[in-house]
Design a protein around this motif. Sequence first.
Motif, PDB file in Angstrom:
ATOM      1  N   GLY A   1       0.827  -1.203   0.000  1.00 34.22           N
ATOM      2  CA  GLY A   1       0.000   0.000   0.000  1.00 34.22           C
ATOM      3  C   GLY A   1       0.860   1.251   0.000  1.00 34.22           C
ATOM      4  N   PHE A   2       0.261   2.359  -0.386  1.00 33.91           N
ATOM      5  CA  PHE A   2       1.027   3.595  -0.486  1.00 33.91           C
ATOM      6  C   PHE A   2       1.566   4.041   0.868  1.00 33.91           C
ATOM      7  N   ALA A   3       0.749   3.950   1.924  1.00 32.85           N
ATOM      8  CA  ALA A   3       1.190   4.399   3.249  1.00 32.85           C
ATOM      9  C   ALA A   3       2.400   3.601   3.719  1.00 32.85           C
ATOM     10  N   GLU A   4       2.349   2.289   3.535  1.00 31.54           N
ATOM     11  CA  GLU A   4       3.470   1.442   3.945  1.00 31.54           C
ATOM     12  C   GLU A   4       4.707   1.746   3.103  1.00 31.54           C
ATOM     13  N   MET A   5       4.501   1.941   1.807  1.00 29.79           N
ATOM     14  CA  MET A   5       5.608   2.254   0.928  1.00 29.79           C
ATOM     15  C   MET A   5       6.239   3.591   1.319  1.00 29.79           C
ATOM     16  N   ALA A   6       5.426   4.581   1.637  1.00 27.49           N
ATOM     17  CA  ALA A   6       5.936   5.893   2.022  1.00 27.49           C
ATOM     18  C   ALA A   6       6.752   5.798   3.312  1.00 27.49           C
ATOM     19  N   LYS A   7       6.321   4.969   4.246  1.00 29.44           N
ATOM     20  CA  LYS A   7       7.074   4.781   5.487  1.00 29.44           C
ATOM     21  C   LYS A   7       8.435   4.152   5.208  1.00 29.44           C
ATOM     22  N   LEU A   8       8.451   3.133   4.357  1.00 25.33           N
ATOM     23  CA  LEU A   8       9.714   2.473   4.020  1.00 25.33           C
ATOM     24  C   LEU A   8      10.670   3.426   3.324  1.00 25.33           C
ATOM     25  N   VAL A   9      10.165   4.169   2.369  1.00 20.53           N
ATOM     26  CA  VAL A   9      11.012   5.112   1.631  1.00 20.53           C
ATOM     27  C   VAL A   9      11.508   6.215   2.571  1.00 20.53           C
ATOM     28  N   GLY A  10      10.650   6.685   3.456  1.00 19.30           N
ATOM     29  CA  GLY A  10      11.050   7.705   4.428  1.00 19.30           C
ATOM     30  C   GLY A  10      12.156   7.214   5.351  1.00 19.30           C
ATOM     31  N   GLN A  11      12.060   5.970   5.778  1.00 22.91           N
ATOM     32  CA  GLN A  11      13.109   5.390   6.629  1.00 22.91           C
ATOM     33  C   GLN A  11      14.421   5.291   5.868  1.00 22.91           C
ATOM     34  N   ARG A  12      14.349   4.865   4.616  1.00 23.96           N
ATOM     35  CA  ARG A  12      15.556   4.762   3.792  1.00 23.96           C
ATOM     36  C   ARG A  12      16.170   6.135   3.544  1.00 23.96           C
ATOM     37  N   TRP A  13      15.321   7.145   3.370  1.00 23.66           N
ATOM     38  CA  TRP A  13      15.796   8.526   3.137  1.00 23.66           C
ATOM     39  C   TRP A  13      16.552   9.027   4.360  1.00 23.66           C
TER      40      TRP A  13
END
Length: 65
Positions: free
Chosen positions: A47-59
């Motif tokens: 889902g988008f919310a989960e993907m955004a969290k993962l990308v934010g953590q990687r950032w």
Amino acid sequence: MPKRPLSAYNIFFRKERQALLGEDLALEFEISDQTRRKHRKTHGKIGFAEMAKLVGQRWKKLDTT
């Protein structure tokens, strides 16, 4: 009026999204004559919310140098 350039985070998000979903970004941002996007079926992977969290953590983990 010209559009503003993408931020570094937006570019990073695009690349990470492509890696997570295994999609070809060239198809997604293809220029067409239509003013509305065609409906795309969901990919069913994340889902988008989960993907955004993962990308934010990687950032946040990126090295600044």
